[in-house]
Structure formats: structure tokens, C-alpha cells
Design a protein around this motif. Structure first.
Motif, PDB file in Angstrom:
ATOM      1  N   UNK A 102       0.828  -1.211   0.000  1.00  0.00           N
ATOM      2  CA  UNK A 102       0.000   0.000   0.000  1.00  0.00           C
ATOM      3  C   UNK A 102       0.864   1.264   0.000  1.00  0.00           C
ATOM      4  N   UNK A 103       1.912   1.275   0.820  1.00  0.00           N
ATOM      5  CA  UNK A 103       2.799   2.449   0.876  1.00  0.00           C
ATOM      6  C   UNK A 103       3.442   2.701  -0.481  1.00  0.00           C
ATOM      7  N   UNK A 104       3.946   1.623  -1.108  1.00  0.00           N
ATOM      8  CA  UNK A 104       4.600   1.783  -2.408  1.00  0.00           C
ATOM      9  C   UNK A 104       3.622   2.311  -3.458  1.00  0.00           C
ATOM     10  N   UNK A 105       2.389   1.810  -3.438  1.00  0.00           N
ATOM     11  CA  UNK A 105       1.387   2.288  -4.392  1.00  0.00           C
ATOM     12  C   UNK A 105       1.125   3.783  -4.175  1.00  0.00           C
ATOM     13  N   UNK A 106       0.984   4.179  -2.908  1.00  0.00           N
ATOM     14  CA  UNK A 106       0.740   5.599  -2.605  1.00  0.00           C
ATOM     15  C   UNK A 106       1.906   6.472  -3.043  1.00  0.00           C
ATOM     16  N   UNK A 107       3.130   5.980  -2.848  1.00  0.00           N
ATOM     17  CA  UNK A 107       4.300   6.762  -3.254  1.00  0.00           C
ATOM     18  C   UNK A 107       4.315   6.956  -4.766  1.00  0.00           C
ATOM     19  N   UNK A 108       3.969   5.913  -5.517  1.00  0.00           N
ATOM     20  CA  UNK A 108       3.919   6.031  -6.969  1.00  0.00           C
ATOM     21  C   UNK A 108       2.877   7.062  -7.390  1.00  0.00           C
ATOM     22  N   UNK A 109       1.727   7.049  -6.728  1.00  0.00           N
ATOM     23  CA  UNK A 109       0.677   8.005  -7.081  1.00  0.00           C
ATOM     24  C   UNK A 109       1.113   9.429  -6.738  1.00  0.00           C
ATOM     25  N   UNK A 110       1.726   9.597  -5.552  1.00  0.00           N
ATOM     26  CA  UNK A 110       2.233  10.914  -5.169  1.00  0.00           C
ATOM     27  C   UNK A 110       3.302  11.383  -6.156  1.00  0.00           C
ATOM     28  N   UNK A 111       4.152  10.442  -6.593  1.00  0.00           N
ATOM     29  CA  UNK A 111       5.185  10.797  -7.567  1.00  0.00           C
ATOM     30  C   UNK A 111       4.562  11.319  -8.853  1.00  0.00           C
ATOM     31  N   UNK A 112       3.472  10.677  -9.263  1.00  0.00           N
ATOM     32  CA  UNK A 112       2.811  11.131 -10.482  1.00  0.00           C
ATOM     33  C   UNK A 112       2.146  12.489 -10.282  1.00  0.00           C
ATOM     34  N   UNK A 113       1.495  12.655  -9.147  1.00  0.00           N
ATOM     35  CA  UNK A 113       0.779  13.901  -8.891  1.00  0.00           C
ATOM     36  C   UNK A 113       1.729  15.083  -8.770  1.00  0.00           C
ATOM     37  N   UNK A 114       2.865  14.870  -8.116  1.00  0.00           N
ATOM     38  CA  UNK A 114       3.768  15.988  -7.797  1.00  0.00           C
ATOM     39  C   UNK A 114       4.873  16.201  -8.820  1.00  0.00           C
ATOM     40  N   UNK A 115       4.968  15.363  -9.840  1.00  0.00           N
ATOM     41  CA  UNK A 115       5.992  15.542 -10.868  1.00  0.00           C
ATOM     42  C   UNK A 115       5.539  16.608 -11.860  1.00  0.00           C
ATOM     43  N   UNK A 116       6.348  17.643 -12.018  1.00  0.00           N
ATOM     44  CA  UNK A 116       5.991  18.751 -12.893  1.00  0.00           C
ATOM     45  C   UNK A 116       6.182  18.370 -14.362  1.00  0.00           C
ATOM     46  N   UNK A 117       5.277  18.851 -15.199  1.00  0.00           N
ATOM     47  CA  UNK A 117       5.357  18.584 -16.645  1.00  0.00           C
ATOM     48  C   UNK A 117       5.462  19.888 -17.436  1.00  0.00           C
ATOM     49  N   UNK A 118       5.994  20.901 -16.803  1.00  0.00           N
ATOM     50  CA  UNK A 118       6.118  22.216 -17.465  1.00  0.00           C
ATOM     51  C   UNK A 118       7.225  22.146 -18.513  1.00  0.00           C
TER      52      UNK A 118
END
Length: 581
Positions: free
Chosen positions: A447-463
Motif C-alpha cells: 500500500x505504501x509503495x502504491x501511494x508513493x507512486x501516485x504521489x510521484x505522479x501527482x507531484x511531478x511537474x510537466x512544465x
């Protein structure tokens, strides 16, 4: 059931095709239950019968004193924990046939033996289901790895689309990061577990392990290593996400849209690859083969990097939380080093201020990008919802990080004292019942690893660099922001380390949260699905290939393990391989 099938089918007039079918079914059945019950097969002409005897204890295992699986803490060694376990109770094994005969003929131990057998025995259906978990989990893993590699070599990942990294280079970077993550996940448990072991016992047999433990166990380096290593784990997962996460509308092998959406668009394939290979598999072996696991300079390198990250001061703001709760609880902070002098205090507080500035700036950049919709968040999600989900995931990760600490703190608390908090009592009763603690630790890791992956996607900038740079920063700084490093800082401090400190200071109050009950249930459900059971299969053969031996072989002179299976888990893995062959 088998007796009925054979009696019905092996009679005069039965076709050869039917006989072949029954032969195959019989073979598979015998493979699944062999080792659990005594079986005798007898044939006379066209008649065949099977005699199923009593439950058969394991033979050829190690002694109780040298049992390398004592840390499983389970009466059934099927499910071992992969978390950081401090205290677990051993379970007995029978050493050889002579011991078995004496054990079975002893009137004094007969009643306890019957109880143990009843407690440890599993139904044949349970054995078959356990083997099925290994089989479908391995299939799931192989498929996940395959489509991730296809995405990389068809240039449909962030590494190729954003950073123009060649597929071959991305492939090597991806697997190097997976291996590094595996070393960090297993290495921490080894360094923690070897703390009470005298170093002169393994200085000759494992000189590199001795160097690693001497470095990390010196003074307060263990705490520094854990802090630096936590950030390094999050950072590596962020980088793995960059290398292996598929871009939007990625397609491979002409798979159906539902499969593509699940495994590529939502990153399920990459999560499975990372969690099973990079996290659970090394922890399974590291928990019993600590000396062998870190007897390499790769772990030495990892230790120095972790200590350097802590020394840099990036994460020093977490010490404010520690100091604050020390004041609230009126408990001094334990240290193995002398008090800091004036210069050391100045250096320490300077890094705390630097860390606060970095954390504040990281939060500002991440929130600005979320509100502007300039992150890798899924299309169609409003910015306000993205911010809410981001902080909600930080809280969930923090709760799970703290739950592990609080669980070990409350494991030995008297029931009368625990009952003073009804909610905490209910949560602890659920967590400590039967195999639930080990199952929770496995599900929690997933569960922790899944959450970290989702946070990584949410917080990774695409500018796009040079266009609408956040806060008008330079192109070079914007490219640095796009790596996701700022999100890793926020997640490590706010979503992990701070919660660990709170849980260690107030474990009972921490567990008095009704939400924790839901999280425990969800983690138990994740583990029960067996989706990551492939880690047991990989650990079984990884151990054999590299020649890992349990620590008791070196510390207590126990007999070396061969390729033969020892635990019931290993036997089930071997049966699955036999069925596949």
C-alpha cells in the motif's frame, strides 16, 4: 474425492482418454498434497486405490536453536513478514528421522505434538490455493515486466518523451535503480537486526558486513542512516517512475484498451515490478540472511550516500518535530554521542533553517504546479481535487509509517492498560490476532509503495522548459524541478518521518484513530489477494543462486542449507515449479 474418481473411472470399459485425464488429475493432486499427508498408492489390474494417512510433520528441517525462520513469528511459516520486525517467536522444526521417531514415540510430548499438528496443519484446499497464488502472481509479474520493457523500447515512457534518453540507457538505468532499491529495502533490516550481535562473531567470515555495521552502528549513525535512507528510497521510486511510467495514449502489442488503461495508463505494471522485485523479494531473504545480504560494497556505498543525505541538512526540519515532542512529553532525546558544542549547535540549527526553507519552497512549487494543472496528474481531474488528493495521500502514507512504529511499541503493553483506549484496543486486537501482524506488514508495504507512486505522479511537474516556468525561474532550475525531487522532499518529511516521530512518542494515542482500523483491513485484504506472492518464488531462487545462508550457520555453527526446501512456503514454491515443468 480421489478415491471416488479412481474407483469410478478405473473399471472395465473405461476409455483410454478418460484414464489419461484421471492420471493427470491424480498427478497434480499428489503434487499439491505431498509433504502434508502420508499417501499410499496401490494398483491391481484395472483397480486402483489411495490410502491417505495422518498429517505428516516436516522432516529434514533445522533444529529449533538454529532455526533461521524464527523471525517469521508464525506457527505456520507460509506467510513471513517483510517489514522491520524486532521481536518474533520461533517455531519448532524436526531435525531428522531419529529425532522424529523419538518425538513421535515420546508419551510425554504426545499430547502437545497433537495440538501442534492440529494448529499447524492446513487443509488440502488451502495448500492448493496457496500454490495457485504463486502461479497467478508469477504470471502477473512476468506480464507486467514484459509490457514495461516494451514501453521503454518503444520510447513510450517519460525518460524518452521528456528527457530524450535512449531506450537502451533507460533499460539499464531502470534495472540499476530496481537493484539499488532492493539493497536499501533489505539492507536497513539487516543493519537494524544486527545491532545486538557482537561484531567479533562475524569479522572473519563477513569482513565487509563488519565494515558496514561498524560504520552505521557508530554513535547516532543508525538514526541518521534511517533518515537519509528514507529520502533515498522515495527519490529512487520517483526516478523509477520517470523511467518506466508510460506516457498518455501509450500502446503496446495491440492490447485491449482496458488492459492498456489498467497496466500502462495507471502504472499497475510498473508498480508490480517495483514492489515485487525491488522491495518484497529482498526483504524476504534479508530477514534471515542478514550477514550475507550486506556483505558487499554496494551496501557500503548505499550507507555512505544515506549518511551524506542526512548530513546535507535537507531533512533536518524533521528534528524540530522530534524536539517538540520531547518537550511535550518531558522525555529527553536519547543519544549515544556527547552533547553538541557551540560550533556543532550552530551548524545543526543552520541546517534546520535550511531544511525549513527547502521544505517551504518545495511545497510552494508543488502547490503552484497543481493549481495550474502542470503536473502528471490524470487528465480531467480539477486542480482543487488534485491538491486534496495530494495531501490525503501524504496523510495515508504517514499513518501507515506511524502504524508500524506504534504497533511494535504496543505489542508488549498489558491488556488492562491498552483497554483504557477502546479504539486503540480494537485496532491492536485486530492487528495482533493470529498471523495478522505479518500479513499487515506485507500489505502495508504494498500500500505504501502504491501511494508513493501516485504521489510521484501527482507531484511531478510537466512544465515545458522555457514556457511558463514556475515563479519565473531559469530554464536550468525548471528542468531540475521537473525531476520530481521537490515532491520527494515533501513526501519524506511530511508524509513519513514526522509521523514516525509522533507515533514513537504517543503510540497509544496514535492507534486511537478509527481510520487506522480501515487501513489495517485494507492492508490485510491486499496481502490476502496474493498479488505479490511471486516475491516468495523469486526469493527462493535468488537465495539458491547467490548461495545465501541463514545467520545461524555462521553465528551458531548450524548446518548449511542445501537446495532442498525447508519451510512449507518453499515446498509450495517447489510444487508450483514442478507443476509448470
Amino acid at each position: 474425492v480421489m478415491i471416488i474418481i479412481l474407483r469410478v473411472n478405473f473399471t472395465n470399459g473405461t476409455s483410454n482418454e478418460t484414464k489419461k485425464t484421471v492420471h493427470l488429475v491424480s498427478l497434480l493432486y499428489l503434487i499439491m498434497v505431498e509433504g502434508l499427508y502420508d499417501l499410499e498408492l496401490s494398483t491391481q489390474g484395472s483397480n486402483c486405490s489411495i490410502a491417505i494417512g495422518d498429517f505428516k510433520p516436516a522432516v529434514g528441517a533445522v533444529t529449533a536453536e538454529a532455526d533461521p525462520y524464527a523471525v517469521h513469528g508464525a506457527d505456520d511459516d507460509e506467510e513471513a513478514s517483510v517489514g522491520d520486525i524486532e521481536e518474533m517467536k520461533p517455531h519448532p522444526h524436526v531435525n531428522d528421522l531419529d529425532t522424529l521417531e523419538k518425538y513421535l514415540t515420546s508419551e510425554e510430548k504426545e499430547s502437545s505434538s497433537d495440538k501442534d499438528e492440529k494448529k499447524k496443519s492446513r487443509s488440502v484446499i488451502g495448500a492448493v490455493l496457496g500454490c495457485f497464488k504463486y502461479l497467478y502472481s508469477m504470471t502477473f509479474l512476468i506480464f507486467s515486466v514484459f509490457i514495461v520493457m516494451m514501453s521503454i523500447f518503444t520510447k513510450q515512457t517519460g525518460a524518452a518523451a521528456v528527457y530524450n534518453i535512449p531506450p537502451v540507457a533507460t533499460f539499464f538505468i531502470f534495472w540499476c535503480l530496481i537493484l539499488w532499491l532492493a539493497m536499501m529495502e533489505g539492507g536497513q533490516g539487516c543493519l537494524v537486526g544486527l545491532q545486538p550481535v557482537k561484531k567479533d562473531k562475524y569479522i572473519q567470515s563477513h569482513p565487509i558486513t563488519h565494515k558496514n555495521t561498524t560504520l552505521v552502528h557508530k554513535g547516532d549513525n543508525m538514526a541518521r542512516f534511517i533518515i537519509g535512507r528514507q529520502f533515498l528510497v522515495v527519490l529512487v521510486i520517483f526516478l523509477i517512475n520517470t523511467c518506466g511510467a508510460a506516457i498518455e495514449e501509450a500502446e503496446v502489442l495491440g492490447l485491449p484498451s482496458a488492459v492498456t488503461f489498467t497496466f500502462l495508463a495507471n502504472g499497475v505494471a510498473m508498480m508490480a515490478t517495483t514492489i515485487i522485485i525491488g522491495q518484497l523479494t529482498p526483504q524476504v531473504n534479508a530477514v534471515v540472511c542478514m550477514l550475507d545480504f550486506i556483505n558487499n560494497y554496494f551496501m557500503t556505498f548505499t550507507s555512505y550516500v544515506s549518511l551524506f543525505i542526512e548530513f546535507s541538512g535537507i531533512l533536518h526540519s524533521v528534528y524540530l518535530v522530534q524536539i517538540g515532542f520531547s518537550k511535550i512529553t518531558a522525555q529527553p532525546i536519547k543519544s549515544n554521542e556527547p552533547p553538541r558544542n557551540a560550533a556543532q549547535n550552530l551548524f545543526f540549527w543552520g541546517r534546520v533553517l535550511l531544511s525549513l526553507a527547502i521544505l517551504g519552497f518545495a511545497l510552494a512549487v508543488t502547490l503552484q504546479a497543481l493549481f495550474d494543472g502542470d503536473t502528471a496528474m490524470w487528465d480531467g481531474v480539477p486542480p482543487s481535487v488534485s491538491v486534496i488528493v495530494f495531501f490525503l495521500l501524504l496523510v495515508v502514507v504517514g499513518l501507515m509509517e506511524g502504524m508500524q512504529i506504534a504497533a511494535f511499541a504496543l505489542q508488549k503493553m498489558p491488556k488492562e492498560e491498552l483497554k483504557q483506549s477502546p479504539v486503540a484496543y480494537v485496532n491492536c486486537t485486530l492487528m495482533f490476532a493470529g498471523q495478522n501482524l505479518q500479513a499487515f506488514l506485507i500489505g502495508r508495504q504494498i500500500f505504501v509503495a502504491i501511494c508513493i507512486f501516485i504521489v510521484a505522479r501527482i507531484s511531478t511537474l510537466t512544465i515545458e522548459v522555457g514556457k511558463n516556468n514556475v515563479f519565473g525561474v531559469s530554464n536550468g532550475l525548471q528542468a531540475f524541478f521537473n525531476t520530481g525531487l521537490l515532491g520527494a522532499v515533501v513526501l519524506t518529511i511530511i508524509g513519513s518521518l514526522a509521523w514516525r516521530i509522533i507515533a514513537s512518542s504517543f503510540p497509544l494515542a496514535f492507534m486511537s484513530n478509527p481510520v487506522i482500523y480501515i487501513i489495517i483491513r485494507f492492508c490485510l485484504l491486499l496481502e490476502a489477494t496474493g498479488i505479490c506472492s511471486a516475491s516468495w518464488v523469486l526469493a527462493r531462487y535468488h537465495k539458491r543462486i547467490v548461495g545465501y545462508q541463514p545467520d545461524e550457520v555462521y553465528l551458531k555453527g548450524a548446518e548449511k542449507h542445501t537446495s532442498a526446501s525447508v519451510t512449507r512456503c518453499e515446498k509450495n514454491v517447489d510444487r508450483v515449479v514442478t507443476v509448470i515443468r
